[in-house]
Write a protein that holds these residues in place. Structure first.
Motif, PDB file in Angstrom:
ATOM      1  N   VAL A 120     122.121 106.613 -38.996  1.00 48.98           N
ATOM      2  CA  VAL A 120     122.249 105.115 -38.814  1.00 48.98           C
ATOM      3  C   VAL A 120     122.678 104.367 -40.219  1.00 48.98           C
ATOM      4  CG1 VAL A 120     120.454 104.879 -37.261  1.00 48.98           C
ATOM      5  CG2 VAL A 120     119.708 105.065 -39.571  1.00 48.98           C
ATOM      6  N   PHE A 121     122.469 105.330 -41.352  1.00 47.03           N
ATOM      7  CA  PHE A 121     122.761 104.828 -42.606  1.00 47.03           C
ATOM      8  C   PHE A 121     124.460 105.049 -42.727  1.00 47.03           C
ATOM      9  CE2 PHE A 121     118.351 104.843 -43.807  1.00 47.03           C
ATOM     10  CZ  PHE A 121     118.305 103.602 -44.306  1.00 47.03           C
ATOM     11  N   LEU A 122     125.067 105.981 -42.018  1.00 43.60           N
ATOM     12  CA  LEU A 122     126.282 106.165 -42.127  1.00 43.60           C
ATOM     13  C   LEU A 122     126.934 105.439 -40.955  1.00 43.60           C
ATOM     14  CD1 LEU A 122     126.860 110.102 -42.739  1.00 43.60           C
ATOM     15  CD2 LEU A 122     127.042 108.262 -44.326  1.00 43.60           C
ATOM     16  N   LYS A 123     126.349 104.715 -39.986  1.00 39.52           N
ATOM     17  CA  LYS A 123     126.702 103.969 -39.010  1.00 39.52           C
ATOM     18  C   LYS A 123     127.472 104.735 -37.990  1.00 39.52           C
ATOM     19  CE  LYS A 123     125.127 100.332 -40.770  1.00 39.52           C
ATOM     20  NZ  LYS A 123     124.119  99.380 -40.366  1.00 39.52           N
ATOM     21  N   GLN A 124     126.889 105.954 -37.867  1.00 39.82           N
ATOM     22  CA  GLN A 124     127.423 106.767 -36.658  1.00 39.82           C
ATOM     23  C   GLN A 124     126.669 106.747 -35.562  1.00 39.82           C
ATOM     24  OE1 GLN A 124     130.251 108.134 -37.297  1.00 39.82           O
ATOM     25  NE2 GLN A 124     129.781 110.349 -36.754  1.00 39.82           N
ATOM     26  N   HIS A 125     125.226 105.920 -35.635  1.00 38.08           N
ATOM     27  CA  HIS A 125     124.553 105.969 -34.247  1.00 38.08           C
ATOM     28  C   HIS A 125     123.848 104.644 -34.614  1.00 38.08           C
ATOM     29  CE1 HIS A 125     124.766 109.784 -32.182  1.00 38.08           C
ATOM     30  NE2 HIS A 125     125.128 110.399 -33.479  1.00 38.08           N
ATOM     31  N   SER A 126     123.092 104.106 -33.496  1.00 37.28           N
ATOM     32  CA  SER A 126     122.344 102.986 -33.623  1.00 37.28           C
ATOM     33  C   SER A 126     120.948 103.277 -33.684  1.00 37.28           C
ATOM     34  CB  SER A 126     122.486 102.119 -32.182  1.00 37.28           C
ATOM     35  OG  SER A 126     121.357 101.267 -31.973  1.00 37.28           O
ATOM     36  N   ILE A 127     120.019 102.677 -34.122  1.00 37.19           N
ATOM     37  CA  ILE A 127     118.533 103.086 -33.874  1.00 37.19           C
ATOM     38  C   ILE A 127     118.097 103.348 -32.463  1.00 37.19           C
ATOM     39  CG2 ILE A 127     117.557 100.807 -33.577  1.00 37.19           C
ATOM     40  CD1 ILE A 127     116.398 103.370 -36.130  1.00 37.19           C
ATOM     41  N   VAL A 176     119.807 114.228 -33.957  1.00 35.83           N
ATOM     42  CA  VAL A 176     118.519 114.078 -34.221  1.00 35.83           C
ATOM     43  C   VAL A 176     117.800 115.198 -33.223  1.00 35.83           C
ATOM     44  CG1 VAL A 176     116.499 112.791 -33.395  1.00 35.83           C
ATOM     45  CG2 VAL A 176     118.587 111.552 -34.334  1.00 35.83           C
ATOM     46  N   ILE A 177     118.532 115.268 -32.095  1.00 32.84           N
ATOM     47  CA  ILE A 177     117.862 116.173 -31.063  1.00 32.84           C
ATOM     48  C   ILE A 177     118.031 117.953 -31.630  1.00 32.84           C
ATOM     49  CG2 ILE A 177     118.272 117.553 -28.739  1.00 32.84           C
ATOM     50  CD1 ILE A 177     118.924 114.928 -27.708  1.00 32.84           C
ATOM     51  N   GLY A 178     119.113 118.063 -32.198  1.00 27.77           N
ATOM     52  CA  GLY A 178     119.288 119.361 -33.094  1.00 27.77           C
ATOM     53  C   GLY A 178     118.439 119.816 -34.209  1.00 27.77           C
ATOM     54  N   SER A 179     118.326 118.590 -34.907  1.00 27.40           N
ATOM     55  CA  SER A 179     117.200 118.683 -36.020  1.00 27.40           C
ATOM     56  C   SER A 179     116.078 119.043 -35.576  1.00 27.40           C
ATOM     57  CB  SER A 179     117.196 117.416 -36.994  1.00 27.40           C
ATOM     58  OG  SER A 179     118.583 117.142 -37.452  1.00 27.40           O
ATOM     59  N   PHE A 180     115.231 118.395 -34.368  1.00 28.72           N
ATOM     60  CA  PHE A 180     114.048 118.361 -34.017  1.00 28.72           C
ATOM     61  C   PHE A 180     114.068 119.993 -33.353  1.00 28.72           C
ATOM     62  CE2 PHE A 180     113.322 114.376 -34.786  1.00 28.72           C
ATOM     63  CZ  PHE A 180     111.775 114.233 -35.187  1.00 28.72           C
ATOM     64  N   ALA A 181     115.081 120.261 -32.954  1.00 27.72           N
ATOM     65  CA  ALA A 181     115.162 121.647 -32.348  1.00 27.72           C
ATOM     66  C   ALA A 181     114.804 122.738 -33.419  1.00 27.72           C
ATOM     67  CB  ALA A 181     116.446 122.130 -31.704  1.00 27.72           C
ATOM     68  N   VAL A 182     115.433 122.609 -34.554  1.00 32.27           N
ATOM     69  CA  VAL A 182     115.031 123.396 -35.691  1.00 32.27           C
ATOM     70  C   VAL A 182     113.730 123.225 -36.032  1.00 32.27           C
ATOM     71  CG1 VAL A 182     115.540 124.036 -38.152  1.00 32.27           C
ATOM     72  CG2 VAL A 182     117.310 123.468 -36.467  1.00 32.27           C
ATOM     73  N   LEU A 183     113.151 121.970 -36.264  1.00 37.20           N
ATOM     74  CA  LEU A 183     111.725 121.943 -36.739  1.00 37.20           C
ATOM     75  C   LEU A 183     110.641 122.503 -35.936  1.00 37.20           C
ATOM     76  CD1 LEU A 183     109.649 120.535 -38.528  1.00 37.20           C
ATOM     77  CD2 LEU A 183     109.892 118.241 -37.080  1.00 37.20           C
ATOM     78  N   THR A 243     111.114 117.297 -43.927  1.00 31.34           N
ATOM     79  CA  THR A 243     111.937 116.337 -44.751  1.00 31.34           C
ATOM     80  C   THR A 243     113.633 116.463 -44.329  1.00 31.34           C
ATOM     81  OG1 THR A 243     110.608 116.670 -46.630  1.00 31.34           O
ATOM     82  CG2 THR A 243     112.857 115.958 -47.211  1.00 31.34           C
ATOM     83  N   SER A 244     113.905 117.543 -44.216  1.00 31.36           N
ATOM     84  CA  SER A 244     115.484 117.815 -43.749  1.00 31.36           C
ATOM     85  C   SER A 244     115.601 117.171 -42.377  1.00 31.36           C
ATOM     86  CB  SER A 244     115.697 119.223 -43.651  1.00 31.36           C
ATOM     87  OG  SER A 244     115.678 120.000 -44.756  1.00 31.36           O
ATOM     88  N   THR A 245     114.602 117.090 -41.414  1.00 36.54           N
ATOM     89  CA  THR A 245     114.759 116.650 -40.024  1.00 36.54           C
ATOM     90  C   THR A 245     114.952 115.199 -40.260  1.00 36.54           C
ATOM     91  OG1 THR A 245     113.634 118.368 -39.081  1.00 36.54           O
ATOM     92  CG2 THR A 245     113.523 116.275 -37.820  1.00 36.54           C
ATOM     93  N   VAL A 246     113.815 114.500 -41.164  1.00 35.77           N
ATOM     94  CA  VAL A 246     113.843 113.034 -41.247  1.00 35.77           C
ATOM     95  C   VAL A 246     115.250 112.598 -41.810  1.00 35.77           C
ATOM     96  CG1 VAL A 246     112.416 111.188 -42.278  1.00 35.77           C
ATOM     97  CG2 VAL A 246     111.514 113.224 -41.370  1.00 35.77           C
ATOM     98  N   LEU A 247     115.613 113.249 -43.055  1.00 33.10           N
ATOM     99  CA  LEU A 247     116.908 112.973 -43.788  1.00 33.10           C
ATOM    100  C   LEU A 247     118.129 112.897 -42.865  1.00 33.10           C
ATOM    101  CD1 LEU A 247     116.173 114.357 -47.339  1.00 33.10           C
ATOM    102  CD2 LEU A 247     116.176 111.850 -46.689  1.00 33.10           C
ATOM    103  N   ILE A 248     118.204 114.128 -41.911  1.00 32.25           N
ATOM    104  CA  ILE A 248     119.289 114.257 -41.173  1.00 32.25           C
ATOM    105  C   ILE A 248     119.308 112.975 -39.993  1.00 32.25           C
ATOM    106  CG2 ILE A 248     120.382 115.646 -39.293  1.00 32.25           C
ATOM    107  CD1 ILE A 248     119.505 118.084 -41.089  1.00 32.25           C
ATOM    108  N   SER A 249     118.013 112.923 -39.409  1.00 35.36           N
ATOM    109  CA  SER A 249     118.062 111.588 -38.407  1.00 35.36           C
ATOM    110  C   SER A 249     118.197 110.444 -38.864  1.00 35.36           C
ATOM    111  CB  SER A 249     116.604 111.829 -37.900  1.00 35.36           C
ATOM    112  OG  SER A 249     116.326 113.093 -37.203  1.00 35.36           O
ATOM    113  N   VAL A 250     117.846 110.080 -40.137  1.00 34.53           N
ATOM    114  CA  VAL A 250     118.124 108.596 -40.589  1.00 34.53           C
ATOM    115  C   VAL A 250     119.546 108.424 -41.034  1.00 34.53           C
ATOM    116  CG1 VAL A 250     115.692 108.212 -41.263  1.00 34.53           C
ATOM    117  CG2 VAL A 250     117.201 109.002 -42.940  1.00 34.53           C
TER     118      VAL A 250
END
Length: 236
Positions: free
Chosen positions: A186-193, A149-156, A176-183
């Protein structure tokens, strides 16, 4: 936009004004070594991170595509700004240095992990196979805040300071890329919300120091230099 001619880059001139911004990249191996020590060397007691809402989020293996796109997303902004927009590159690296250092401190003070990964899968397909390899390679420790999430927002955030990327379609792509990467985390169960929310807080706290403060300081220095030059001219 400030373009750099890297054809003239040599080890002997890396500290010259044209290339010294590249020295900021030295943070990456330092961070990588530090993270490796946290993961593989130190014997830490990890605290599980989980929210009630996590159980309501279904596992979806198709989010593996945006999850892995993160690497291209982050590398791409480094390459573009490093070659074509040095001021934006510096902001990017300031943000990375601040946020990743904060996360390292959090991982050290409050070691954490997630226990959300499924042990059985409803489907058996190519994406599930990739997820299984991801689980085997990536540990479930040091997850909060989420570096994805942090890396994605760094790009944005950096795209906001690049003239080339200020158009509607480019911004739509970055958002769109930042949102998709962030969510995807949790959909891959790599992270908690929770990992996402904490990452957003770290981003919000770090943003002014990386993207606003450097410009304020630069303007003050220029104003002071102009005042000194003007005073020198009047005394001649």
């Amino acid at each position: 936009m400030y373009m750099v001619d890297y054809r003239k880059l040599r080890p002997g001139n890396i500290t010259s004004p044209e290339y010294k911004h590249l020295l900021l990249l030295l943070y990456w191996p330092v961070y990588g070594l530090t993270f490796l020590i946290l993961e593989r060397v130190l014997n830490l007691t990890y605290h599980p991170i989980e929210a009630a809402f996590d159980s309501k989020i279904p596992f979806c293996e198709f989010f593996v595509f945006p999850y892995y796109f993160w690497f291209v997303f982050l590398l791409g902004i480094h390459l573009y700004t490093g070659f074509f927009d040095v001021p934006a590159f510096k902001k990017l690296m300031y943000f990375i240095i601040i946020t990743y250092t904060i996360t390292t401190v959090i991982y050290l003070i409050y070691p954490n992990k997630q226990e959300l990964r499924p042990t059985e899968f409803e489907r058996d397909n190519f994406c599930v196979a990739i997820v299984k390899m991801l689980y085997a390679f990536d540990t479930n420790t040091n997850v909060c805040p989420s570096l994805h999430v942090i890396g994605s927002f760094a790009v944005l955030f950096t795209s906001w300071y690049c003239d080339r990327f200020k158009t509607f379609w480019w911004q739509l792509f970055f958002i769109t890329s930042t949102v998709l990467i962030s969510v995807s985390t949790v959909f891959l169960k790599q992270h908690s919300i929770i990992d996402i929310w904490v990452a957003l807080i770290v981003c919000a706290v770090s943003f002014p120091f990386a993207y606003i403060l450097p410009d304020v300081i630069s303007k003050r220095h220029k104003k002071a230099a102009n005042a000194v030059n003007k005073k020198a001219l009047t005394t001649e």
